[in-house]
Write a protein that holds these residues in place. Structure first.
Motif, PDB file in Angstrom:
ATOM      1  N   PRO A  13     -19.948 -38.855  10.977  1.00 46.32           N
ATOM      2  CA  PRO A  13     -20.507 -37.937   9.961  1.00 46.32           C
ATOM      3  C   PRO A  13     -20.103 -38.305   8.534  1.00 46.32           C
ATOM      4  N   GLY A  14     -20.604 -39.425   8.045  1.00 46.03           N
ATOM      5  CA  GLY A  14     -20.342 -39.831   6.670  1.00 46.03           C
ATOM      6  C   GLY A  14     -21.495 -39.458   5.762  1.00 46.03           C
ATOM      7  N   LEU A  15     -21.733 -40.284   4.740  1.00 44.14           N
ATOM      8  CA  LEU A  15     -22.794 -40.006   3.778  1.00 44.14           C
ATOM      9  C   LEU A  15     -24.185 -40.256   4.321  1.00 44.14           C
ATOM     10  N   SER A  16     -24.294 -40.990   5.424  1.00 44.61           N
ATOM     11  CA  SER A  16     -25.619 -41.356   5.920  1.00 44.61           C
ATOM     12  C   SER A  16     -26.431 -40.142   6.346  1.00 44.61           C
ATOM     13  N   THR A  17     -25.774 -39.168   6.984  1.00 44.77           N
ATOM     14  CA  THR A  17     -26.506 -38.003   7.484  1.00 44.77           C
ATOM     15  C   THR A  17     -27.161 -37.212   6.358  1.00 44.77           C
ATOM     16  N   PRO A  18     -26.434 -36.796   5.318  1.00 40.72           N
ATOM     17  CA  PRO A  18     -27.121 -36.078   4.236  1.00 40.72           C
ATOM     18  C   PRO A  18     -28.103 -36.950   3.469  1.00 40.72           C
ATOM     19  N   LEU A  19     -27.836 -38.269   3.381  1.00 46.23           N
ATOM     20  CA  LEU A  19     -28.761 -39.142   2.666  1.00 46.23           C
ATOM     21  C   LEU A  19     -30.098 -39.236   3.395  1.00 46.23           C
ATOM     22  N   LEU A  20     -30.059 -39.478   4.700  1.00 49.04           N
ATOM     23  CA  LEU A  20     -31.297 -39.575   5.458  1.00 49.04           C
ATOM     24  C   LEU A  20     -32.046 -38.250   5.464  1.00 49.04           C
ATOM     25  N   ARG A  21     -31.301 -37.163   5.604  1.00 50.47           N
ATOM     26  CA  ARG A  21     -31.944 -35.849   5.591  1.00 50.47           C
ATOM     27  C   ARG A  21     -32.556 -35.551   4.233  1.00 50.47           C
ATOM     28  N   VAL A  58     -33.634 -37.770   1.967  1.00 47.21           N
ATOM     29  CA  VAL A  58     -34.820 -38.608   1.765  1.00 47.21           C
ATOM     30  C   VAL A  58     -36.019 -38.030   2.510  1.00 47.21           C
ATOM     31  N   GLU A  59     -35.774 -37.615   3.741  1.00 43.02           N
ATOM     32  CA  GLU A  59     -36.867 -37.057   4.541  1.00 43.02           C
ATOM     33  C   GLU A  59     -37.398 -35.759   3.944  1.00 43.02           C
ATOM     34  N   ALA A  60     -36.489 -34.916   3.440  1.00 41.28           N
ATOM     35  CA  ALA A  60     -36.895 -33.632   2.888  1.00 41.28           C
ATOM     36  C   ALA A  60     -37.218 -33.701   1.399  1.00 41.28           C
ATOM     37  N   ARG A  61     -37.089 -34.893   0.809  1.00 38.41           N
ATOM     38  CA  ARG A  61     -37.320 -35.084  -0.623  1.00 38.41           C
ATOM     39  C   ARG A  61     -36.417 -34.176  -1.446  1.00 38.41           C
ATOM     40  N   ASP A  62     -35.177 -34.124  -1.036  1.00 36.25           N
ATOM     41  CA  ASP A  62     -34.161 -33.335  -1.742  1.00 36.25           C
ATOM     42  C   ASP A  62     -33.633 -34.182  -2.889  1.00 36.25           C
ATOM     43  N   TYR A  63     -34.285 -34.111  -4.038  1.00 39.58           N
ATOM     44  CA  TYR A  63     -33.992 -34.991  -5.166  1.00 39.58           C
ATOM     45  C   TYR A  63     -32.535 -34.915  -5.632  1.00 39.58           C
ATOM     46  N   PRO A  64     -31.964 -33.741  -5.866  1.00 36.13           N
ATOM     47  CA  PRO A  64     -30.565 -33.713  -6.342  1.00 36.13           C
ATOM     48  C   PRO A  64     -29.591 -34.369  -5.375  1.00 36.13           C
ATOM     49  N   MET A  65     -29.788 -34.193  -4.071  1.00 38.32           N
ATOM     50  CA  MET A  65     -28.883 -34.790  -3.098  1.00 38.32           C
ATOM     51  C   MET A  65     -29.011 -36.314  -3.099  1.00 38.32           C
ATOM     52  N   VAL A  66     -30.237 -36.819  -3.147  1.00 35.66           N
ATOM     53  CA  VAL A  66     -30.443 -38.265  -3.176  1.00 35.66           C
ATOM     54  C   VAL A  66     -29.819 -38.866  -4.429  1.00 35.66           C
ATOM     55  N   VAL A  67     -30.065 -38.244  -5.570  1.00 33.02           N
ATOM     56  CA  VAL A  67     -29.517 -38.754  -6.829  1.00 33.02           C
ATOM     57  C   VAL A  67     -27.995 -38.728  -6.794  1.00 33.02           C
ATOM     58  N   ASP A  80     -46.762 -35.426 -11.289  1.00 29.29           N
ATOM     59  CA  ASP A  80     -45.757 -34.389 -11.515  1.00 29.29           C
ATOM     60  C   ASP A  80     -44.636 -34.545 -10.499  1.00 29.29           C
ATOM     61  N   PRO A  81     -43.379 -34.750 -10.949  1.00 30.92           N
ATOM     62  CA  PRO A  81     -42.280 -34.902  -9.987  1.00 30.92           C
ATOM     63  C   PRO A  81     -42.141 -33.716  -9.048  1.00 30.92           C
ATOM     64  N   ALA A  82     -42.357 -32.508  -9.554  1.00 34.51           N
ATOM     65  CA  ALA A  82     -42.250 -31.324  -8.699  1.00 34.51           C
ATOM     66  C   ALA A  82     -43.307 -31.344  -7.603  1.00 34.51           C
ATOM     67  N   GLU A  83     -44.523 -31.735  -7.939  1.00 38.13           N
ATOM     68  CA  GLU A  83     -45.574 -31.818  -6.927  1.00 38.13           C
ATOM     69  C   GLU A  83     -45.263 -32.898  -5.900  1.00 38.13           C
ATOM     70  N   ILE A  84     -44.721 -34.028  -6.352  1.00 41.38           N
ATOM     71  CA  ILE A  84     -44.366 -35.107  -5.429  1.00 41.38           C
ATOM     72  C   ILE A  84     -43.291 -34.654  -4.463  1.00 41.38           C
ATOM     73  N   LEU A  85     -42.302 -33.922  -4.963  1.00 40.28           N
ATOM     74  CA  LEU A  85     -41.209 -33.469  -4.111  1.00 40.28           C
ATOM     75  C   LEU A  85     -41.673 -32.449  -3.081  1.00 40.28           C
ATOM     76  N   VAL A 139     -32.667 -28.042  -0.353  1.00 33.37           N
ATOM     77  CA  VAL A 139     -32.937 -27.646   1.028  1.00 33.37           C
ATOM     78  C   VAL A 139     -32.072 -26.469   1.451  1.00 33.37           C
ATOM     79  N   ASP A 140     -30.741 -26.611   1.313  1.00 37.18           N
ATOM     80  CA  ASP A 140     -29.841 -25.576   1.814  1.00 37.18           C
ATOM     81  C   ASP A 140     -29.060 -24.861   0.714  1.00 37.18           C
ATOM     82  N   GLU A 141     -29.428 -25.099  -0.564  1.00 32.43           N
ATOM     83  CA  GLU A 141     -28.773 -24.431  -1.690  1.00 32.43           C
ATOM     84  C   GLU A 141     -27.270 -24.692  -1.723  1.00 32.43           C
ATOM     85  N   TYR A 142     -26.843 -25.845  -1.234  1.00 31.20           N
ATOM     86  CA  TYR A 142     -25.429 -26.198  -1.169  1.00 31.20           C
ATOM     87  C   TYR A 142     -25.119 -27.149  -2.311  1.00 31.20           C
TER      88      TYR A 142
END
Length: 316
Positions: free
Chosen positions: A266-274, A276-285, A32-37, A84-87
């Motif tokens: 402060p480019g795209l790397s900061t939100p990307l790494l965060r 991935v670590e938090a499994r924030d699927y919409p942000m990664v996609v 289940d993707p939700a369980e994985i996240l 993560v932050d509803e942003y």
């Protein structure tokens, strides 16, 4: 115009394929993707949280409906909301993408300004002292990882000699001089590998052009050496250089992650790494699709430059 429309159509088709692959990745992962996240440390998540996330991601709907909503959202510029932050993901990307693009463009400019003249001069003086030193330096730069170069730049220029700041960011509108100063070291770090590639390709292409019959014919007609070099040698040698430049500009989008981390840019790397670590699927996609779209755009621009340098390409 037909050639241009054909190239644009190919780019749009590739963008659709990439978006489809990214969408299907979530659903092809076993379980289940939700369980994985929501899973952390091997501990099963709460059933209520899983149900809530499935509802937020629309996983209860049929797959074809989810796919259609995903594509429609992309056409509207809707990349979803961070878990993560509803942003809104698009707002976060819009804030940070220009900083990453600025870093890439600055690094590319340095690589072109250094690599093309150096490669041309080395080809014109093949086997000379400059050719040997430049070729050895290029091989060394290709062998050293970008984060090592970044760390050495900070250690030598920032901490030991204190010529440059170690890192950070100031908006261009706030302080242009300090902004460019902070941009210099990360741009140099990201340009090192591309400059070496551009140098080697330019050298090889110029050497090949110098051996062509049309160059010997131009010289036999008494055309000035500078005109032969610029109009017949360098211009015809630039097509393979642009090919390599376009491909490596795309790879710079991934290489900036380490550079931005080392120099606290402060480019795209900061939100990307965060994400991935938090499994924030919409942000990664959202970030993955943005990087993919930029790669396709860069290659489309390179196609246009090919056509400008070599009109025969427009009939291909």
């Amino acid at each position: 115009m037909r050639w241009l429309l054909r190239r644009i159509g190919v780019s749009i088709a590739l963008a659709w394929i990439v978006a489809t692959i990214v969408f299907m990745t979530l659903h092809l992962v076993p379980g289940d993707p939700a369980e994985i996240l929501l899973s952390t440390g091997g501990v099963a998540p709460d059933a209520a949280a899983v149900a809530e996330l499935r509802d937020r991601l629309g996983l209860e709907r049929p797959l074809i409906d989810q796919y259609g909503s995903f594509l429609m959202g992309l056409t509207r510029g809707d990349l979803g909301t961070s878990l993560v932050d509803e942003y809104p993901v698009l707002d976060e990307i819009a804030l940070r993408l220009p900083r990453t693009l600025e870093l890439i463009l600055a690094g590319t400019l340095i690589a072109v300004v250094v690599g093309i003249p150096a490669g041309t001069y080395a080809a014109l003086h093949r086997g000379g002292l400059f050719d040997r030193i430049a070729s050895g330096t290029a091989a060394l730069l290709l062998a050293v990882p970008v984060f090592v170069v970044g760390t050495l730049l900070v250690l030598v220029l920032a901490q030991t000699l204190r010529w440059m700041p170690a890192g950070g960011y100031v908006a261009l509108a706030q302080n242009p001089g300090q902004h460019l100063t902070l941009l210099a070291l990360p741009a140099i770090a990201i340009a090192k590998g591309l400059a070496a590639v551009v140098y080697r390709m330019t050298r090889a292409s110029v050497l090949d052009a110098l051996s062509r019959d049309y160059v010997r014919t131009a010289r036999a007609k008494g055309i000035s050496p500078n005109r032969v070099l610029l109009r017949h040698v360098v211009r015809n040698a630039m097509t393979p250089v642009l090919t390599v430049l376009g491909l490596h500009m795309g790879t710079l989008l991934g290489g900036t992650v380490l550079v931005e981390y080392v120099f606290n840019w402060p480019g795209l790397s900061t939100p990307l790494l965060r994400a991935v670590e938090a499994r924030d699927y919409p942000m990664v996609v959202g970030i993955v699709l943005t990087i993919s779209g930029l790669f396709l755009l860069i290659n489309l621009i390179m196609d246009l430059l090919y056509a400008a340098l070599d009109p025969r390409i427009r009939t291909a």
